[in-house]
Design a protein around this motif. Structure first.
Motif, PDB file in Angstrom:
ATOM      1  N   THR A 112       4.768  -8.869  -1.126  1.00 56.93           N
ATOM      2  CA  THR A 112       5.189  -7.608  -1.747  1.00 56.93           C
ATOM      3  C   THR A 112       6.471  -7.085  -1.107  1.00 56.93           C
ATOM      4  OG1 THR A 112       2.936  -6.970  -2.342  1.00 56.93           O
ATOM      5  CG2 THR A 112       4.529  -5.185  -2.090  1.00 56.93           C
TER       6      THR A 112
ATOM      7  N   ASN B 145       9.630  -8.915  -1.730  1.00 54.92           N
ATOM      8  CA  ASN B 145      10.041  -8.951  -3.146  1.00 54.92           C
ATOM      9  C   ASN B 145       9.804 -10.319  -3.794  1.00 54.92           C
ATOM     10  OD1 ASN B 145      10.746  -6.363  -3.777  1.00 54.92           O
ATOM     11  ND2 ASN B 145      12.962  -6.704  -3.770  1.00 54.92           N
TER      12      ASN B 145
ATOM     13  N   LYS C 254      -3.631  -4.789  -7.210  1.00 57.24           N
ATOM     14  CA  LYS C 254      -2.562  -3.806  -7.449  1.00 57.24           C
ATOM     15  C   LYS C 254      -1.224  -4.277  -6.896  1.00 57.24           C
ATOM     16  CE  LYS C 254      -3.327  -0.987  -9.605  1.00 57.24           C
ATOM     17  NZ  LYS C 254      -3.516  -1.042 -11.077  1.00 57.24           N
ATOM     18  N   LEU C 255      -1.250  -5.158  -5.908  1.00 59.25           N
ATOM     19  CA  LEU C 255       0.006  -5.680  -5.356  1.00 59.25           C
ATOM     20  C   LEU C 255       0.526  -6.876  -6.158  1.00 59.25           C
ATOM     21  CD1 LEU C 255      -0.862  -5.568  -1.529  1.00 59.25           C
ATOM     22  CD2 LEU C 255       0.563  -3.948  -2.806  1.00 59.25           C
ATOM     23  N   ALA C 256      -0.373  -7.549  -6.883  1.00 59.98           N
ATOM     24  CA  ALA C 256       0.012  -8.818  -7.522  1.00 59.98           C
ATOM     25  C   ALA C 256       0.769  -8.602  -8.830  1.00 59.98           C
ATOM     26  CB  ALA C 256      -1.230  -9.656  -7.769  1.00 59.98           C
TER      27      ALA C 256
ATOM     28  N   ALA D 142      11.057  -7.491 -13.423  1.00 64.30           N
ATOM     29  CA  ALA D 142      11.520  -7.088 -12.090  1.00 64.30           C
ATOM     30  C   ALA D 142      10.637  -5.977 -11.547  1.00 64.30           C
ATOM     31  CB  ALA D 142      12.980  -6.631 -12.149  1.00 64.30           C
ATOM     32  N   ILE D 143      10.257  -5.062 -12.417  1.00 65.73           N
ATOM     33  CA  ILE D 143       9.410  -3.961 -11.984  1.00 65.73           C
ATOM     34  C   ILE D 143       8.111  -3.999 -12.763  1.00 65.73           C
ATOM     35  CG2 ILE D 143       9.150  -1.459 -11.896  1.00 65.73           C
ATOM     36  CD1 ILE D 143      12.044  -1.221 -11.276  1.00 65.73           C
ATOM     37  N   LYS D 144       7.031  -4.033 -12.032  1.00 64.95           N
ATOM     38  CA  LYS D 144       5.705  -4.151 -12.630  1.00 64.95           C
ATOM     39  C   LYS D 144       5.346  -2.869 -13.370  1.00 64.95           C
ATOM     40  CE  LYS D 144       1.049  -4.597 -10.771  1.00 64.95           C
ATOM     41  NZ  LYS D 144       0.263  -4.922  -9.570  1.00 64.95           N
TER      42      LYS D 144
ATOM     43  N   MET E  51       2.530  -0.394 -15.108  1.00 66.25           N
ATOM     44  CA  MET E  51       1.132  -0.031 -15.273  1.00 66.25           C
ATOM     45  C   MET E  51       0.910   0.190 -16.767  1.00 66.25           C
ATOM     46  SD  MET E  51      -0.737   0.486 -12.435  1.00 66.25           S
ATOM     47  CE  MET E  51      -1.881   1.899 -12.672  1.00 66.25           C
TER      48      MET E  51
ATOM     49  N   ILE F  23       3.122   7.810 -10.543  1.00 66.04           N
ATOM     50  CA  ILE F  23       3.887   6.691 -11.083  1.00 66.04           C
ATOM     51  C   ILE F  23       5.356   6.975 -10.808  1.00 66.04           C
ATOM     52  CG2 ILE F  23       4.696   5.605 -13.225  1.00 66.04           C
ATOM     53  CD1 ILE F  23       1.991   4.700 -12.798  1.00 66.04           C
TER      54      ILE F  23
ATOM     55  N   GLY G 294       7.727   4.114 -10.890  1.00 68.82           N
ATOM     56  CA  GLY G 294       8.537   3.090 -11.539  1.00 68.82           C
ATOM     57  C   GLY G 294       9.235   2.114 -10.614  1.00 68.82           C
ATOM     58  N   ASN G 295       8.688   1.886  -9.432  1.00 72.35           N
ATOM     59  CA  ASN G 295       9.303   0.882  -8.550  1.00 72.35           C
ATOM     60  C   ASN G 295       8.249   0.270  -7.640  1.00 72.35           C
ATOM     61  OD1 ASN G 295       8.752   2.818  -6.694  1.00 72.35           O
ATOM     62  ND2 ASN G 295      10.876   3.373  -6.306  1.00 72.35           N
ATOM     63  N   ILE G 296       8.698  -0.407  -6.603  1.00 72.23           N
ATOM     64  CA  ILE G 296       7.757  -1.100  -5.720  1.00 72.23           C
ATOM     65  C   ILE G 296       6.722  -0.153  -5.122  1.00 72.23           C
ATOM     66  CG2 ILE G 296       9.107  -0.876  -3.607  1.00 72.23           C
ATOM     67  CD1 ILE G 296       8.209  -3.620  -2.787  1.00 72.23           C
TER      68      ILE G 296
ATOM     69  N   ARG H 178       3.127  -0.101  -6.749  1.00 68.96           N
ATOM     70  CA  ARG H 178       2.051  -1.042  -6.437  1.00 68.96           C
ATOM     71  C   ARG H 178       1.453  -0.757  -5.074  1.00 68.96           C
ATOM     72  NH1 ARG H 178       4.495  -6.869  -7.197  1.00 68.96           N
ATOM     73  NH2 ARG H 178       5.773  -5.868  -8.765  1.00 68.96           N
TER      74      ARG H 178
ATOM     75  N   THR I 214      13.948  -0.034  -3.022  1.00 65.09           N
ATOM     76  CA  THR I 214      13.689  -1.359  -2.439  1.00 65.09           C
ATOM     77  C   THR I 214      13.743  -2.484  -3.466  1.00 65.09           C
ATOM     78  OG1 THR I 214      11.357  -0.828  -2.571  1.00 65.09           O
ATOM     79  CG2 THR I 214      12.389  -0.592  -0.425  1.00 65.09           C
ATOM     80  N   THR I 215      13.454  -2.180  -4.741  1.00 62.81           N
ATOM     81  CA  THR I 215      13.509  -3.276  -5.715  1.00 62.81           C
ATOM     82  C   THR I 215      14.931  -3.601  -6.168  1.00 62.81           C
ATOM     83  OG1 THR I 215      12.865  -1.623  -7.343  1.00 62.81           O
ATOM     84  CG2 THR I 215      11.174  -3.190  -6.669  1.00 62.81           C
TER      85      THR I 215
ATOM     86  N   ASP J 138      16.319   4.863 -10.935  1.00 66.31           N
ATOM     87  CA  ASP J 138      14.967   4.595 -11.409  1.00 66.31           C
ATOM     88  C   ASP J 138      13.880   4.789 -10.368  1.00 66.31           C
ATOM     89  OD1 ASP J 138      15.738   2.531  -9.839  1.00 66.31           O
ATOM     90  OD2 ASP J 138      15.623   0.995 -11.402  1.00 66.31           O
TER      91      ASP J 138
END
Lengths: 381, 381, 381, 381
Positions: free
Chosen positions: A115, A118, A143-145, A375-377, A379, B129, B131-133, B136, B217-218, B315
């Motif tokens: 994580t 990156n 949640k990290l995956a 690039a960004i997960k 939800m 929420i 919207g980035n690392i 998660r 960070t992303t 973002d």
């Protein structure tokens, strides 16, 4: 060519990802990077690394990060040390995707390192419920995956309900079942002779009980009493019994001590003690047992596919989805023995496909080769 | 008497838990254990520990675990080192509940250490929420936590939807709002004189822009370009501008370098650069700004309560629940400046209670004192 | 009041500093700070911490820092982890002087942590020569230390020849001898009954051989063969034999495996295997043995005072100063057995005071209480 | 082919081993393994790794292990983390000899890791005396090392007097002098233009003072006052002054803060501040200075060869062997300024070969290629 980095941190891990590793190796569009670590490298836990190398895999890194003590403090510290080691390794190897399995602290270390580095993380066996500390760790890893390979339909749904995007959640079955369909499951004394082990000799062609019982981290300190009930039940049942030493975990010492004391007090009973089997030979031992007793998740997973009767003892696997082959018992000799006798009488159950049909490895590899990860997960709410 | 161990790992953390710490101290049925750690102890990040001590708190432990480098590798390694340090500290202090805040790697370290040490974990500001690392990580911490204090109704619902038991999820508002209602928000030059800082002097009684922009960070490696757009926009807007140095994070060096280069190239522009404020004085600086520019979550949280107009850049906070006071802009000078001018014209918005009414600390303390946590956490499905 | 922080990292350490710890406790001008760490806390190495607590000492800190693996990598990593843990502990405890013993990696960790924390370091048992890797570590610790307590005159002279200021080098004898003069050395079966152990039962009132053999880190990988020679020699000698499990070290697994295999192959031979004794009972076991075989430094140190005949096997103690009671043998069954028989025939030697007269603890405490250490250490040339 | 692993842990390290690295690369019987680590990788310390890569070297590993804080605790912890990282790297790279330089904690980490990994250690610049904590660390590293390259005759003799076997102690001069004889030492503004730096511009062709002052770890907390005296003395002397930021060390923050405050209070004085030079350009800056002020060991080492007048301030280098070019002063503005004026008047001293003639690199490489090291190190008494 995508670099797929598989982190193997225990003998159980290896059994589950071996056929994924093979499938990755066989694809021209994927490169396998292999990190062996933690108890995989330790003599006390059977040095699965030797089996891995004998199977033709060449580790890119060997990482020691288990703090000795097998208690709560060292479990936390091992997680920390693992993150540190894995971060350096990922920085060198620059994988495109990291693959981790299940729910132990070593897997958490892999998940955290990936994580923060990156690197997209694929997680196998998410979404399950086992009723103990592993649950929260398993769900946190979900949640990290970025990419999920739950092993059953119920698990797939649970991963999605937790807010993961269904486009990245795939139930292709559990890769531990792959081992079973890719091999001859017959057992004989010649094949098993190489393992040595201690205790009274065993005739593998006769009915036997397989006993595998891991410490339960949320009831730290009770492992000694818990294993005693199961051992006594096996004595009561009266069949020759194959005992496997427990996983490395907070509480391992307790369970191991229980086994050691039992062995020394009962040198003539038909019990045999092993540290480790290759995944294939473990498949054989499972497939040919008259009954499985303890709390290994293999009893539920491989057990369902094989239809081998199993008595799950205690609460480590409570609430876990399971097939027809499973019955439960508390930590009580009488209850375990009674359930064991009933299960032995049942002989075999029909194969239950809830954990897949044995083609998980190649199907995962196909997805790892083709999926486009954002690039960004996102939800789903 | 329950021992409540609060881990403060950054100046932002402290602003959010100060009034919880006070409330814990004031209750006869709770004992406060305070661990200060990470950037709280570092000069480059304003040594918030000095403010904490000046406020009368006595840390039980001071833990250094930040690996220098502010890149992806060191962020992962710092998490690992933090877990190791915290495990030893928890083992010594034997807290009944550990309290952690938000979503940074230091918080993850706290969560992992508490989880493996079997200490119940209370988590503040889960369910958001951004919207980035951080998303998660925040949600993974939710899965590790036993007790949740999300800061808004939407967040509360999201935590429950992720499978947490509603009986342990409480929206009592955000404790960062507590700071604002417990103090005089007026600003003057005398109060602020002690901070020094660098750059051209500022008259706090005149309109000013507050610029706080952390690395994302992303999008590691783009921090230099990103801060440049915001700085240029602030020049274009033309008001005196207060700039705060960024948090410690992968990418901090980039942003800090952008600020340093800007400062050296523009020694006469009305910009002033600060490392740190006490939570109270930061409340003043927020409350009296003509406009907030950047990506600090305080612009959203405290900003909503105060009704101060804010331009959220980039973002990092995209998708985050927010009040009326917020507008968004991409990393582009023209867009930021245009949004800034509109917001300055808007003067003030009505106070929006979505992040609470300023009584979060005492309400949390009440719950921490009385709640019965189950030995094994239950998923709601 | 000076705070004297003693770091105990192994059962052997404890045997050597117990009477120093007592002497520190009894002085009104000294305060004892006790850190127990490393194998002291581990079940596999006999958890000496339980003996320490039973003796009435209360550890200020318990530090886990042994990386499992017992190979070269984990030995190095354990040193690193130990430094990190000890630095935090010294920062909390603020000792005036840190006391460390001997030459293992845990002692190096203590020495490095104290050095960089600017805490004066007192080193016990410096200046000895043992002909292996321990030599360089021991001498390196001497160069880091401020105050030296070598255990013999030769060692004192060697410390000074290495450039240490004679004003801070004191030969007060070895504190491990203190144990012997402060107790009744008679042995009987009742006293020893509590230890359990495994193997065939032993009558402590009859002649027996004591076998203690540690792995030698510079001949890593040969431990299995080395212990086999000694075990076979003990069989050849024919007396009942008491075997102690080896220290934690790179190579321990090899030696332990040799002992385990021997035990399983020879279940009826009169061998008995123990993990640990209290220092007092270890004194009894030493004092009453017909002969000592192996490479424990206690055979040289306590052995000289007691006059018990000893056969030192291999090169681990080669070149070490010793008393009349010692003879040497290579790793060869025949040579060891022959030497053993000769020594058994010799019965007892006169007590040799080269390692002191048993008053080392109080004399060290006196020096620790009164010495003025310079801020900057002076080399004598 | 022998694998020679050079560990570069700071910009100063690199200046000293660059020509050894070149010589190793050029020999067909040696393979260079390069590990860059610690402050070499950090922006705040000039990222010497960029210079190293620009010079054509390809690092085999980049290891982050500096704990941020620059205090005593983090210095100890960084040593611990370094050992852990280096052990993994040595295990992967399997070097035949590890080369380390000088006396800082990073060098200690290298020495410990190599010792416990059983890799022979070559140590450059042992045997010196500098009158502070570095002394004990330097001498401890000598006791750990197998092969010694002291930089002067006095140092060679001291290493032998400490008990090292003269057969493994070679004075081939200091490799930092190699830099000076392999380059054009003329300076001009074009060459130096690329460095940027901050402060008032400087004309490199006019007389200037070079000020380099590191924190002294044994007087932790006084760095701010100490650097102030030197800066004030430079102002009094009146020449343009080139200031280099200090090394990473416990106390760096203090010194850096002193420089920062000075810079902000005196924006118009002819002072220029740099983070880093390439070894060659640093050679130029040294060679052309009117006077050197501070405590850098380069003032003594390279200074002797170049004959550049130097004022060594404080006790960091007290007692160190030096050439004609050096005079000493306490931390007092008046004394420093007075000594500086005298030295400037002296112009240049004759070159002094006490630290070699500039052929150390190839001579070391020759020895590294041919020496046979014994398995067990022998003390000479």
């Amino acid at each position: 060519m995508r670099k797929i980095c598989v982190v193997v941190a225990s003998r159980a891990n290896y059994g589950r990802v071996k056929y994924l590793m093979k499938a990755v190796q066989q694809r021209p569009d994927l490169e396998l990077q292999l990190i062996v670590s933690a108890s995989t490298l330790l003599y006390r836990f059977g040095r699965a690394v030797d089996v891995i190398k004998a199977d033709g895999f060449k580790p890119n890194r060997s990482l020691f990060y288990i703090l000795e003590g097998e208690n709560l403090v060292t479990q936390a510290k091992s997680t920390g040390a693992g993150i540190s080691e894995l971060a350096t390794a990922f920085d060198d190897l620059q994988p495109d995707i990291v693959v981790s399995v299940a729910d132990r602290f070593e897997t958490m270390a892999t998940a955290i390192a990936a994580t923060y580095m990156n690197v997209p993380l694929a997680h196998i066996q998410g979404g399950e419920i086992s009723g103990n500390i592993d649950d929260r760790v398993r769900h946190a890893i979900t949640k990290l995956a970025d990419l999920h390979f739950p092993s059953s339909e119920q698990s797939r749904e649970r991963v999605i309900r937790m807010g993961e995007d269904a486009a990245y959640v795939f139930n292709v079955g559990c890769p531990s079942v792959d081992v079973l369909v890719n091999q001859d499951l017959r057992i004989d004394n010649e094949i098993m002779a190489s393992y040595g082990g201690t205790g009274v000799g065993i005739d593998w062609t006769k009915p036997y009980v397989l006993l595998v019982q891991h410490p339960v981290t949320t009831s730290y300190g009770q492992g000694f009493a818990q294993i005693n009930e199961s051992l006594a039940a096996a004595v009561e049942i009266g069949l020759p019994t194959v005992v496997l030493w427990p996983n490395i975990d907070a509480g391992t010492d307790d369970v191991a001590k229980g086994i050691r004391v039992f062995r020394e007090r009962n040198p003539t009973l038909p019990f045999h003690f092993f540290r480790n089997f290759s995944p294939e030979d473990y498949g054989r031992v499972l497939a040919n047992a008259a009954c499985l007793i303890g709390n290994s998740s293999s009893f539920i997973r491989e057990g369902a596919f094989l239809g081998v009767p199993a008595v799950i003892v205690g609460d480590r696997q409570m609430g876990r989805e399971h097939g027809r082959n499973v019955t439960f018992a508390p930590y009580e000799q009488a209850a375990i023995a009674e359930a064991g006798r009933r299960q032995i009488a049942a002989k075999r159950y029909d194969s239950d496909p809830i954990f897949g049909r044995g083609d998980a490895g190649p199907r995962m590899a196909e997805i790892l080769a083709s999926i486009e990860l954002p690039a960004i997960k996102r939800m789903t709410y």
